[in-house]
Design a protein around this motif. Structure first.
Motif, mmCIF file in Angstrom:
data_model
loop_
_atom_site.group_PDB
_atom_site.id
_atom_site.type_symbol
_atom_site.label_atom_id
_atom_site.label_comp_id
_atom_site.label_asym_id
_atom_site.label_seq_id
_atom_site.Cartn_x
_atom_site.Cartn_y
_atom_site.Cartn_z
ATOM 1 N N TRP A 192 -37.136 41.977 43.400
ATOM 2 C CA TRP A 192 -38.058 42.129 44.524
ATOM 3 C C TRP A 192 -37.267 42.429 45.807
ATOM 4 C CZ3 TRP A 192 -43.235 42.306 45.156
ATOM 5 C CH2 TRP A 192 -43.732 42.111 46.454
ATOM 6 N N ARG B 34 -43.129 37.671 29.366
ATOM 7 C CA ARG B 34 -44.182 38.098 30.290
ATOM 8 C C ARG B 34 -43.519 38.848 31.449
ATOM 9 N NH1 ARG B 34 -48.560 33.858 32.048
ATOM 10 N NH2 ARG B 34 -49.285 34.448 30.001
ATOM 11 N N ARG C 259 -53.594 47.424 37.938
ATOM 12 C CA ARG C 259 -54.521 47.304 39.069
ATOM 13 C C ARG C 259 -53.838 47.714 40.373
ATOM 14 N NH1 ARG C 259 -53.915 42.293 41.871
ATOM 15 N NH2 ARG C 259 -52.834 40.724 40.653
ATOM 16 N N ILE C 260 -54.667 48.141 41.284
ATOM 17 C CA ILE C 260 -54.169 48.556 42.597
ATOM 18 C C ILE C 260 -54.118 47.327 43.490
ATOM 19 C CG2 ILE C 260 -54.892 49.858 44.656
ATOM 20 C CD1 ILE C 260 -55.937 51.970 42.543
ATOM 21 N N ARG D 235 -49.856 47.526 40.424
ATOM 22 C CA ARG D 235 -49.111 46.592 39.575
ATOM 23 C C ARG D 235 -49.592 46.676 38.138
ATOM 24 N NH1 ARG D 235 -48.896 40.108 40.410
ATOM 25 N NH2 ARG D 235 -49.160 39.755 38.210
#
Lengths: 267, 183
Positions: free
Chosen positions: A127, A161, A230-231, A256
């Motif tokens: 990140w 995950r 999804r946005i 994402r």
């Protein structure tokens, strides 16, 4: 190298060469500048001076080093070096630093320009790297796992995950990247490489001549499931009125993809 | 005797705080722990409002049949999880929604007080990249040295509403159904 790292590397390699190849860009006849500080007797370093934005050598990008996914030999068609007369210099006369965008010679030739293909979309692992890389960037995060038994006797199901965070430069690019990556992993599997002799690129950015494409025995595939796209629109980014001049905002076009990646291990 | 569906509804509505508590525990541990205690718009100021929001969304999303109980927590449109943002949201929910989703980069939080817009339900807080904030601050009369938002560069909490442990609620349901059957 433990299995988790191997899977992380395999996933990166798969995303870069099997899915994001669509976003490979070519930078033509880029000037090469001699770098005296990085050179020594018998090793002469030339840096490509590109004007492209984002920089082809910014974090998570770099020059393309394989002709096709699954290749084990260094590329033959992705990088072409020219001398001052625009004649092609044979690849046997130099090394390529694919990460920093450099040509290294032994002094027998004098490179002048270079044409190369590079990764337009940055692929990062953390990140913290997203801002440094600059959009478009895809961050790959494998954040948790819980191994479980799957049969009587020995054996494990190993699910990881993870999620892909997409940061694009505009809405069209975001939507394209989102669907490309979603379709690239949904109901698909990724080769689970053993990385016996390390990754494709060496520590100094050159091609690792020892690299072998070897899959892990009895668990050669990493399968994807529960893939969801999804946005993302961080709500605080909404500006209340028109009297603000908005500068570039990395978080404006985000999306994402969540997924589980698993394989079975038998004892 | 009441029907199973009615019984389930009574029990779940009565014991809904068991779920709310789980969400708020996560909120306390994973968000409040990282806030700036000197920030007047820190998430702890929004805690009560968020708790009410969580409770209301659970009750609104509750789906009960004779054989199942479906519980949904949160509201994507009010928290801004989707492309569309429900304009009928609050600054507090926008702040928490943004924290949960994460923000890459360094930002300054512009609060309701600074914009002069009404606070509370229709508040207008937002974030600005720090360079833009420094550019805009003088003309807007804001403090040009306002500290950066503590949740800048925060990767978010991807599974904030997922995987809640509902064992206690299930236990309550089973006990209540057992009691009802005895009668």
């Amino acid at each position: 190298m433990k299995q988790f790292r191997k899977e992380d590397l395999s996933l990166h390699h798969f995303l870069k060469f099997s899915i994001l190849t669509e976003y490979g860009e070519t930078d033509y006849t880029v000037p090469l500048e001699f770098v005296p500080d990085a050179s020594t007797t018998g090793s002469y370093v030339y840096q490509a001076i590109s004007t492209r934005i984002p920089s082809p050598t910014s974090l998570g990008r770099g020059w393309v080093y394989l002709d096709a996914y699954g290749d084990v030999l260094e590329q033959q068609t992705m990088v072409t070096v020219y001398d001052e007369f625009s004649a092609i210099i044979s690849g046997t006369n130099y090394l390529i630093d694919y990460v920093d965008g450099r040509i290294i010679t032994s002094g027998t030739v004098t490179p002048s320009t270079v044409t190369y293909k590079y990764f337009y979309v940055s692929l990062t692992n953390d990140w913290e790297d997203i801002e440094t890389a600059g959009a478009p960037v895809v961050s790959v995060i494998l954040d948790s796992y819980e191994k479980e038994g799957f049969q009587l006797g020995g054996g494990e199901r190993i699910p990881r995950r993870g999620h892909l965070q997409i940061f694009a430069t505009n809405q069209a690019e975001r939507d394209d990247l989102l669907e490309l990556l979603y379709d690239g992993i949904n109901q698909k599997c990724c080769p689970n490489q053993n990385w016996t002799h390390g990754s494709v690129i060496d520590w100094n950015g050159t091609f690792n001549e020892s690299y072998v494409y070897e899959l892990l025995q009895y668990r050669s595939s990493l399968r994807f499931e529960n893939v969801r796209a999804r946005i993302i629109y961080p709500p605080l980014l909404r500006v209340p009125s028109n009297d603000y001049i908005m500068l570039d905002d990395l978080n404006r076009y985000r999306a994402r993809i969540d997924f589980d990646m698993y394989h079975y291990k038998e004892y | 005797m009441k029907g199973i569906r009615q019984l389930l509804e009574i029990v779940v509505r009565k014991e809904i705080d068991l779920v709310v508590k789980k969400v708020m525990k996560r909120f306390d541990e994973e968000i409040l722990d990282k806030e700036d205690p000197d920030d007047p718009a820190r998430p702890s100021v929004c805690r009560d409002e968020f708790e009410q929001f969580v409770r209301k969304t659970i009750l609104d999303n509750l789906k009960i049949t004779d054989t199942s109980v479906e519980i949904g927590v949160g509201d994507d449109r009010k928290l801004g999880f989707g492309e569309e943002l429900d304009e009928d949201t609050t600054s507090c929910l926008k702040i928490i929604g943004t924290i949960i989703q994460g923000i890459s980069g360094i930002y300054v939080l512009v609060t309701d007080d600074m914009t002069g817009q009404p606070e509370g339900r229709f508040g207008k807080a937002f974030i600005m990249p720090v360079e833009q904030y420094r550019l805009e601050a003088p003309s807007k009369g804001w403090d040009p040295n306002k500290p950066i938002w503590r949740f800048s560069g925060f990767p978010g909490i991807p599974d904030f509403f997922a995987g809640l442990d509902l064992k206690e609620l299930v236990k309550k349901i089973v006990e209540s159904m057992g009691e009802a059957l005895k009668k």
